[in-house]
Enzyme design. Structure first.
Site, PDB file in Angstrom:
ATOM      1  N   HIS A  84       0.872  -1.145  -0.030  1.00  0.00           N
ATOM      2  CA  HIS A  84      -0.118  -0.019   0.222  1.00  0.00           C
ATOM      3  C   HIS A  84       0.849   1.195  -0.077  1.00  0.00           C
ATOM      4  O   HIS A  84       2.001   1.309   0.542  1.00  0.00           O
ATOM      5  CB  HIS A  84      -1.108   0.101   1.223  1.00  0.00           C
ATOM      6  CG  HIS A  84      -0.286   0.147   2.482  1.00  0.00           C
ATOM      7  ND1 HIS A  84      -0.219   1.355   3.180  1.00  0.00           N
ATOM      8  CD2 HIS A  84       0.129  -0.781   3.354  1.00  0.00           C
ATOM      9  CE1 HIS A  84       0.532   1.105   4.236  1.00  0.00           C
ATOM     10  NE2 HIS A  84       0.425  -0.137   4.591  1.00  0.00           N
ATOM     11  N   ASP A 201       6.254   2.377   5.989  1.00  0.00           N
ATOM     12  CA  ASP A 201       5.121   1.575   6.143  1.00  0.00           C
ATOM     13  C   ASP A 201       4.015   2.366   5.187  1.00  0.00           C
ATOM     14  O   ASP A 201       3.567   3.272   5.551  1.00  0.00           O
ATOM     15  CB  ASP A 201       4.570   1.494   7.419  1.00  0.00           C
ATOM     16  CG  ASP A 201       3.122   0.779   7.575  1.00  0.00           C
ATOM     17  OD1 ASP A 201       2.944  -0.022   6.684  1.00  0.00           O
ATOM     18  OD2 ASP A 201       2.537   0.682   8.654  1.00  0.00           O
ATOM     19  N   GLU A 235      -5.225   1.314   2.721  1.00  0.00           N
ATOM     20  CA  GLU A 235      -4.926   0.268   3.991  1.00  0.00           C
ATOM     21  C   GLU A 235      -4.928   0.591   5.189  1.00  0.00           C
ATOM     22  O   GLU A 235      -5.212  -0.017   6.132  1.00  0.00           O
ATOM     23  CB  GLU A 235      -3.570  -0.492   3.621  1.00  0.00           C
ATOM     24  CG  GLU A 235      -3.263  -1.578   4.303  1.00  0.00           C
ATOM     25  CD  GLU A 235      -2.408  -1.388   5.702  1.00  0.00           C
ATOM     26  OE1 GLU A 235      -2.537  -2.446   6.484  1.00  0.00           O
ATOM     27  OE2 GLU A 235      -2.147  -0.368   5.914  1.00  0.00           O
TER      28      GLU A 235
END
Length: 358
Positions: A84, A201, A235
């Site tokens: 993502h 992330d 996400e």
């Protein structure tokens, strides 16, 4: 053994470019456009989903679920790799009477992790203003309770880099509730190979998938399985992987961040294979297959259980897709804060993908 460091460097460069594009969940049009152009430049034919993600077939295997192979043997069916590109962020919730901005988080952005961080406020009219996210009454020489105040969104605010003293001054700039607030990633790649930034992330693993797509194209490799990549854009708010899975897919593999912390075996130089997260165990055969592939590739890996985690692969099953699922990723420390990984973690994740699929 061949040195694939060229792909590591490619991955790091693409990751740096991705990190330079603001993309909190809900504000991802620019980063999706970047991905569409990049995949086309690699020779693929990406498609933009209705939600704004990017789906692309990177390998046309000999057997897929659509013609019955997947039903007979799910391991022979098509696989979708998911990463993502949406990140944490915030949104203007209120403009105060003194011209300060009160925020609401987008995703799991902790206020204490963002204290004193520079940010950008993007208006609906397309203007961008800079500011700093600070504790209210942030001067320690004035605030007697500076150390005692909990860093929460109720106690913090954005100070705009504009001369504003009232709500009316701010509204006159075109800023209003609902505008996105994007935090500075502060990306650094050290000579020793560490990669430090907010939002690794999951932009680091998005870079890894781009590197894997480039590898297949450069080397002319045709894997046995059909392989799709899906770069999702929701996400961080829980529904990125809930849609857009092609009918022939029998397996979804999330390539996200590997957790690093107390009680876990993974570090920033390894690839993590998740056996279970907060939503439950991953598919036994997928996890076992990933472990076997990591051993064949001589990849440095750890198998861990993540206590507070959910992935796009989890979301796919929750949405009702009948697929096997797994989760891997390079080790990332200080998740949802100022994160850190290492080029060796990138290399080991790339090795695992090659051994598992190519």
């Amino acid at each position: 053994m061949r040195d694939y460091s060229e792909y590591t460097e490619y991955i790091v460069e693409r990751t740096k470019e991705l990190l330079g594009i603001d993309s909190p969940s809900g504000y991802t049009r620019e980063v999706s456009g970047y991905l569409m152009d990049l995949y086309r430049g690699l020779g693929y034919e990406p498609e933009l989903t209705v939600k704004g993600g990017v789906v692309v077939k990177i390998a046309d295997g000999e057997c897929s679920g659509a013609d019955g192979c997947g039903k007979a043997d799910p391991a022979a069916g098509a696989i979708m790799l998911e990463a993502h590109v949406d990140t944490l962020g915030a949104m203007v919730a209120e403009v105060s009477s003194t011209g300060r901005l009160h925020l609401t988080p987008v995703g799991g952005m902790n206020a204490n992790n963002a204290e004193a961080e520079n940010c950008r406020v993007i208006t609906r009219g397309g203007k961008v203003y800079t500011g700093t996210f600070q504790l209210k009454n942030a001067s320690i020489h004035v605030n007697d309770n500076y150390n005692e105040v909990k860093r929460s969104y109720g106690e913090m605010e954005v100070l705009l880099d504009e001369i504003v003293r009232s709500k009316e001054d701010v509204l006159a700039l075109g800023i209003m509730p609902g505008d996105f607030v994007c935090f500075e990633p502060r990306t650094v790649v050290t000579e020793s190979g560490f990669i430090k930034s907010r939002f690794l992330d999951d932009k680091l693993s998005t870079g890894i998938l781009l590197g894997f797509a480039k590898y297949l194209k450069d080397e002319g490799i045709r894997p046995a399985r059909t392989i799709y990549q899906h770069i999702t854009v929701f996400e961080e708010v829980g529904h990125g992987g809930c849609a857009s899975i092609p009918a022939d897919v029998t397996e979804v593999l999330s390539v996200d961040m590997g957790c690093v912390g107390d009680g876990l075996g993974c570090d920033e130089c390894q690839v993590s294979i998740c056996a279970k997260d907060s939503r439950g165990p991953y598919h036994y055969d997928v996890v076992s297959g990933l472990i076997d592939a990591a051993k064949r590739a001589e990849a440095d890996f750890a198998v861990d259980v993540y206590p507070h985690y959910g992935s796009d692969a989890d979301a796919a099953l929750t949405a009702g897709y009948d697929v096997r699922h797994g989760l891997i990723g390079p080790g990332v420390y200080a998740s949802h804060g100022y994160e850190r990984s290492h080029k060796k973690g990138v290399e080991n994740t790339f090795k695992l993908l090659k051994a598992y699929l190519a």
